[in-house]
Structures are given as C-alpha cells and as structure tokens.
Design an enzyme around this catalytic site. Structure first.
Site, PDB file in Angstrom:
ATOM      1  CB  SER A 197      -0.944   0.017   1.213  1.00  0.00           C
ATOM      2  OG  SER A 197      -0.220  -0.061   2.423  1.00  0.00           O
ATOM      3  NE  ARG A 198       1.889   3.247   4.440  1.00  0.00           N
ATOM      4  CZ  ARG A 198       1.133   2.468   5.221  1.00  0.00           C
ATOM      5  NH1 ARG A 198       1.624   1.327   5.704  1.00  0.00           N
ATOM      6  NH2 ARG A 198      -0.092   2.797   5.524  1.00  0.00           N
ATOM      7  N   GLY A 199       5.423   2.700  -0.038  1.00  0.00           N
ATOM      8  CA  GLY A 199       6.849   2.398   0.008  1.00  0.00           C
ATOM      9  C   GLY A 199       7.358   1.489  -1.098  1.00  0.00           C
ATOM     10  CB  ILE A 200       9.962  -1.155  -0.974  1.00  0.00           C
ATOM     11  CG1 ILE A 200      11.078  -0.249  -0.420  1.00  0.00           C
ATOM     12  CG2 ILE A 200      10.552  -2.205  -1.924  1.00  0.00           C
ATOM     13  CD1 ILE A 200      12.002  -0.937   0.568  1.00  0.00           C
ATOM     14  N   GLY A 201       6.975  -1.781  -1.723  1.00  0.00           N
ATOM     15  CA  GLY A 201       6.003  -2.647  -2.379  1.00  0.00           C
ATOM     16  C   GLY A 201       5.209  -1.916  -3.438  1.00  0.00           C
ATOM     17  CE  LYS A 220      -1.990  -5.096   9.981  1.00  0.00           C
ATOM     18  NZ  LYS A 220      -1.899  -5.146  11.456  1.00  0.00           N
ATOM     19  CE1 TYR A 270      13.326  -6.100  10.688  1.00  0.00           C
ATOM     20  CE2 TYR A 270      15.659  -5.534  10.699  1.00  0.00           C
ATOM     21  CZ  TYR A 270      14.441  -5.561  10.056  1.00  0.00           C
ATOM     22  OH  TYR A 270      14.325  -5.046   8.774  1.00  0.00           O
ATOM     23  CE  LYS A 328      13.435  -8.282   6.438  1.00  0.00           C
ATOM     24  NZ  LYS A 328      12.185  -7.932   5.703  1.00  0.00           N
TER      25      LYS A 328
END
Length: 287
Positions: free
Chosen positions: A16-20, A39, A165, A169
C-alpha cells in the site's frame, strides 16, 4: 523494450506504500495485474497510503489492480486473498513478499509481543504467502517468488544489536532459499532482494531517523527497477539468490545501470548515503 510483465499477475503482501508500491507501479506500467494484499484499508495517522489509493495509482499508469484487505498472519485471510486473485485474473505469475515489521532492540529489551509480531509477519507471513501461491505459480508463465529479505550474514553486529529482528528477516531469506530448492524442478524461481543503502520510505521518516536519514537514502525506485530486472530473467536459470539491488542493476538490468545518482532521495544526484542493515557498504560511496 518489450513490456515484459504485460498480462502477468503479481500477488504482493503489503504494497500500500513504500517499496512494495514502487515495485507494483513499475509492473503496472507494463500493463500487469497487481493484487495488493495488505491491512491498510483506512488511512494511518502517520503513514500515508491505503490499498485503495495504491490501486488507483496502479490503474492510472496502465495496470489492473485488486485491493485485498489481508492480515498475512491469518492463514484463512491469505488463502482467501490468493483465491480472489486467481478468480479475478486467472492465475498468479509472481509472488512478492514485501510485508514486514521492524523493531530494533536487543533480546533483553524486546517485549514478547513485539517478538511475536515480527516472527508472525516476517517469517510466518512469508511462509503462508509462498505456500498458498505455489500451486498457481507452478502453472504460471515464467514464475518468480521474490522476497525483500537480506543476505545471510552471521556477523555479531547483526545478532547482538537486534537478534529478534535479525532472526525474523533471516527466516524470510531461508524460506526463500528453501522454496528455490523445492521448486527448482517445477521451474519456479525464488530469490531475495535487499538494498545496499537505506531506502527513503515513510517508515524511515517516522521510525528510523527522520529528515536527516531520509537525505542520506535512495528512493524505492532502485528496488523496483532491480525487481523488474529479476522478473525479466528466465525462472529456470535465475533462482536461489539473495541479491543486492545495485549488483542486480549492474548485472541483470537491460541495459546495465551503474550510475545510481538518479536514485538519491535528495534529488541532487549524489551525496553521502547510509548503508542498510545486514550488508557490507561495499561500493556504496556517493550517489
């Protein structure tokens, strides 16, 4: 150049934003079908973008969008989102694992609920998304799985600083390499992609350093161009890699891209850059 992704269907977790969204927009310019499973149905107070706003942007540049409200921690929702994508577009050719959570704390500092959030979104969500896309990818055209996850580096600096984290990843990376081995004979590629520099996104602006870090970042378009180059490779020949964005552009893009100044977030074509987690800065330098 031919529109390599024309008519292809991409299933994106997050987006919905950014890299994607940047990767989705790059594919949409070819006329691709893009399912955005995320989401964000309502605007977030500090993070711009919703799946519906992303869908409008995708269609404005020539793509076909399907916004899907989906929490990838919930298997039933992932299964339903994949089914809806297939019902709308007839199949899935590319699975992009973009959704991720970040919390840069040590083991001692990390609350159990934050640990669980990262593991369930990052590693488990990637597992669920790949799992439910596999049957359709096997029937896809030049099918690819691409995960936004890093190379595997057991340097203590990545483990000691934020092991929870890092684990989540690296779990994404291991699942991707596992998918590459599992699906090699079926002709489904699976690769990871990670930036050498910090990328200018809303999360970086709000959570990781504000304007100062943003000015030393590259734009998401470096990853969208790298992803496009990977998707353009024959799936039977390009699989089982954990790529770095600048290396992809230098070796797989057509034509190769070595002058990276265009991606500097400052818009000045150069300047100091900050390396991202899990990578040697290597030739980062300027621009």
């Amino acid at each position: 150049m031919d529109a390599m992704l024309a008519g292809k269907t991409i299933f994106i977790s997050g987006g919905s934003r950014g890299i994607g969204l940047a990767i989705a927009m790059r594919a949409a310019r070819d006329g691709a079908n893009v399912a955005i499973a995320a989401k964000t149905a309502e605007p977030h107070p500090s993070l711009p973008g919703t799946i519906y706003a992303a869908a409008r942007q995708i269609e404005e540049v020539g793509g076909h969008a399907l916004p899907l409200v989906c929490d990838i921690r919930e298997e039933e929702q992932v299964e339903a989102a994949v089914a809806a994508t297939v019902a709308r577009f007839g199949g899935i050719d590319i699975c992009l694992n973009n959704a991720s959570a970040i919390n840069l704390k040590t083991i001692e500092e990390t609350e159990a609920k934050r640990y669980d959030l990262m593991q369930t979104i990052n590693a488990r969500g990637t597992f669920l998304t790949i799992k439910h896309c596999i049957p359709h990818l096997k029937r896809g055209t030049n099918p690819h799985i691409l995960t936004l996850s890093p190379p595997l580096d057991l340097d203590p600096r990545w483990l000691g600083a934020h092991a929870p984290y890092t684990l989540s990843k690296y779990g994404m990376s291991l699942l991707t390499l596992g998918a590459a081995a599992e699906l090699r004979e079926a002709g489904v590629a699976a690769n990871g992609l990670w930036p050498r520099s910090v990328i200018a996104t809303a999360a970086v602006q709000n959570l990781l350093g504000g304007d100062e870090v943003m000015a030393k970042s590259r734009t998401p378009e470096i990853l969208s161009d790298a992803a496009y180059a990977i998707f353009s490779q024959p799936s039977r020949e390009c699989t089982g890699n954990l790529f770095i964005d600048d290396e992809v552009l230098a070796t797989l893009a057509d034509p190769p891209v070595t002058d990276l100044g265009r991606y500097h977030a400052s818009g000045e074509g150069g300047g100091e850059l900050l390396p991202d987690f899990f990578v040697d800065p290597g030739p980062l330098g300027q621009g």
